[in-house]
Scaffold this active site. Structure first.
Site, PDB file in Angstrom:
ATOM      1  N   GLU A  76       0.862  -1.187   0.000  1.00  0.00           N
ATOM      2  CA  GLU A  76       0.000   0.000   0.000  1.00  0.00           C
ATOM      3  C   GLU A  76       0.909   1.252   0.000  1.00  0.00           C
ATOM      4  O   GLU A  76       1.922   1.285   0.689  1.00  0.00           O
ATOM      5  CB  GLU A  76      -0.883   0.014   1.259  1.00  0.00           C
ATOM      6  CG  GLU A  76      -1.816   1.219   1.307  1.00  0.00           C
ATOM      7  CD  GLU A  76      -2.663   1.290   2.584  1.00  0.00           C
ATOM      8  OE1 GLU A  76      -2.242   0.772   3.631  1.00  0.00           O
ATOM      9  OE2 GLU A  76      -3.749   1.903   2.520  1.00  0.00           O
ATOM     10  N   LYS A 150      -9.591   2.142  -2.574  1.00  0.00           N
ATOM     11  CA  LYS A 150      -9.843   1.681  -1.199  1.00  0.00           C
ATOM     12  C   LYS A 150     -11.254   2.081  -0.749  1.00  0.00           C
ATOM     13  O   LYS A 150     -11.612   3.262  -0.769  1.00  0.00           O
ATOM     14  CB  LYS A 150      -8.784   2.289  -0.269  1.00  0.00           C
ATOM     15  CG  LYS A 150      -8.788   1.764   1.151  1.00  0.00           C
ATOM     16  CD  LYS A 150      -7.570   2.332   1.896  1.00  0.00           C
ATOM     17  CE  LYS A 150      -7.380   1.760   3.271  1.00  0.00           C
ATOM     18  NZ  LYS A 150      -6.121   2.236   3.881  1.00  0.00           N
ATOM     19  N   CYS A 191      -5.572  -2.685   2.540  1.00  0.00           N
ATOM     20  CA  CYS A 191      -5.360  -2.563   3.980  1.00  0.00           C
ATOM     21  C   CYS A 191      -6.648  -2.633   4.804  1.00  0.00           C
ATOM     22  O   CYS A 191      -7.161  -3.715   5.036  1.00  0.00           O
ATOM     23  CB  CYS A 191      -4.568  -1.300   4.282  1.00  0.00           C
ATOM     24  SG  CYS A 191      -3.683  -1.472   5.851  1.00  0.00           S
TER      25      CYS A 191
HETATM   26  N1  LIG Z   1      -3.496   1.723   6.174  1.00  0.00           N
HETATM   27  C1  LIG Z   1      -4.470   1.116   6.835  1.00  0.00           C
HETATM   28  O1  LIG Z   1      -5.566   1.007   6.329  1.00  0.00           O
HETATM   29  C2  LIG Z   1      -4.081   0.587   8.195  1.00  0.00           C
HETATM   30  C3  LIG Z   1      -5.052  -0.304   8.906  1.00  0.00           C
HETATM   31  O2  LIG Z   1      -6.090  -0.707   8.403  1.00  0.00           O
HETATM   32  C4  LIG Z   1      -4.693  -0.732  10.249  1.00  0.00           C
HETATM   33  O3  LIG Z   1      -5.571  -1.310  10.930  1.00  0.00           O
HETATM   34  O4  LIG Z   1      -3.550  -0.515  10.665  1.00  0.00           O
END
Ligand SMILES: NC(=O)CC(=O)C(=O)O
Length: 321
Positions: A76, A150, A191
């Protein structure tokens, strides 16, 4: 955009569901996708130098391909620091062509050159006056097959530990993304999307073999949830889950947990790493999916008369159903 792969054909009759590599590979080839292949997860160090990040990612993708990976996954936000200040500065207009998006231009070039599939992590995308956290998927011909924005933005407030509001800069995506590739049918999440089991269930119900989650969990959520969520999504849905994180930079404003991982359909960790830069190469064998689903037939046992998942948006944008 769509490949010649049909989900019905992907089901191997139970009688053939023995992990005989040559047989399953031959069957996979018949159905126009590879049944057994290597995946490469490139856990990259990300710096404030975008040009360097792009060159570095290119090098890692080539190394993964040289080691036999036919599918390569990136982290990501790999071209920019993970911060609300940086996202607008590093954002690229992906739809405006290669000049406006050097990061995706590189992914298009190497996927075509190396004839591999790339799940291109995510980068900040500019579209009109909006910004998205976007993953691009490239096919072996170097063409963009799908784009996932996302869906669930990372807005959390854990007093004394971590407060992060992605929604300060990003707009959330509106569409789940499932895509047919030369290495099977892949569902995409970024994520925080991994926290929502409904998304994974929709992908499974649409025939996904694998869900890829480029992600950047942090030092708070990582130790408690990163592996747990991956194994849960894989075991519940009897499919492969692959995650790819940036490497940890202890001096960054947002410190990534690392630990990119491949989980199999038994919820088993097949390959993982620590928090430094690394390239994981691991084998995926889709015949295991059939074995798991035959032995524990959750799909048949599900009580649709008592509860049901409603697929509000049909996921037919990037695959033939
Ligand atoms: N970048 C993200 O979305 C991080 C995430 O989801 C987490 O729980 O840490």
């Amino acid at each position: 955009m769509a490949s010649a792969f049909r989900p019905q054909q992907a089901r191997i009759p139970p009688a053939l569901a023995i992990p005989i590599p040559l047989l399953t590979k031959a069957i996979g080839n018949l159905f126009c996708f590879i049944y057994r292949f290597k995946i490469g997860l490139c856990q990259l160090a990300v710096t404030p130098d975008k040009e360097r990040n792009i060159k570095h990612a290119r090098k890692a993708i080539k190394e993964a391909a040289q080691k036999g990976a036919q599918l390569v996954v990136l982290p990501e936000i790999w071209n920019s620091p993970y911060s609300n200040d940086s996202f607008p500065v590093y954002a690229e207009d992906i739809d405006a062509g290669h000049d406006a998006s050097p990061s995706t231009a590189m992914l298009a070039e190497v996927s075509g050159q190396l004839k591999i599939t790339i799940v291109g992590g995510s980068i900040p995308e500019r579209c009109g006056d909006k910004l998205y956290n976007t993953c691009c998927i490239f096919g072996t011909d170097g063409k963009l097959k799908a784009k996932h924005r996302k869906i669930h933005l990372f807005d959390i407030d854990i007093p004394g530990k971590l407060t992060f509001m992605e929604s300060k800069t990003f707009t959330s995506g509106e569409t789940p993304t499932i895509v047919d590739t030369d290495v099977g049918r892949i569902g995409i999440g970024i994520c925080h999307d991994i926290c929502f089991e409904e998304l994974a269930m929709i992908y499974a119900s649409r025939g996904a073999h694998l869900i890829c989650y480029p992600g950047a969990f942090n030092m708070t959520s990582g130790p408690s949830h990163w592996e747990l969520l991956q194994r849960s999504r894989a075991a519940d849905n009897q499919l492969y889950v692959a995650t790819c994180s940036p490497a940890r930079d202890a001096g960054a404003g947002y410190i990534a947990w690392g630990h990119s991982t491949l989980v199999g359909p038994f919820g088993d960790v097949i390959a993982t790493t620590e928090h430094d830069e690394d390239i994981i190469i691991a084998e995926i064998d889709y015949s295991i999916l059939e074995q798991r689903r035959t032995r524990i037939p959750l799909a048949k046992q599900r009580r649709g008369d008592l509860y049901r998942l409603v697929d509000i948006r049909r996921l037919d944008a990037h695959c033939r159903l």
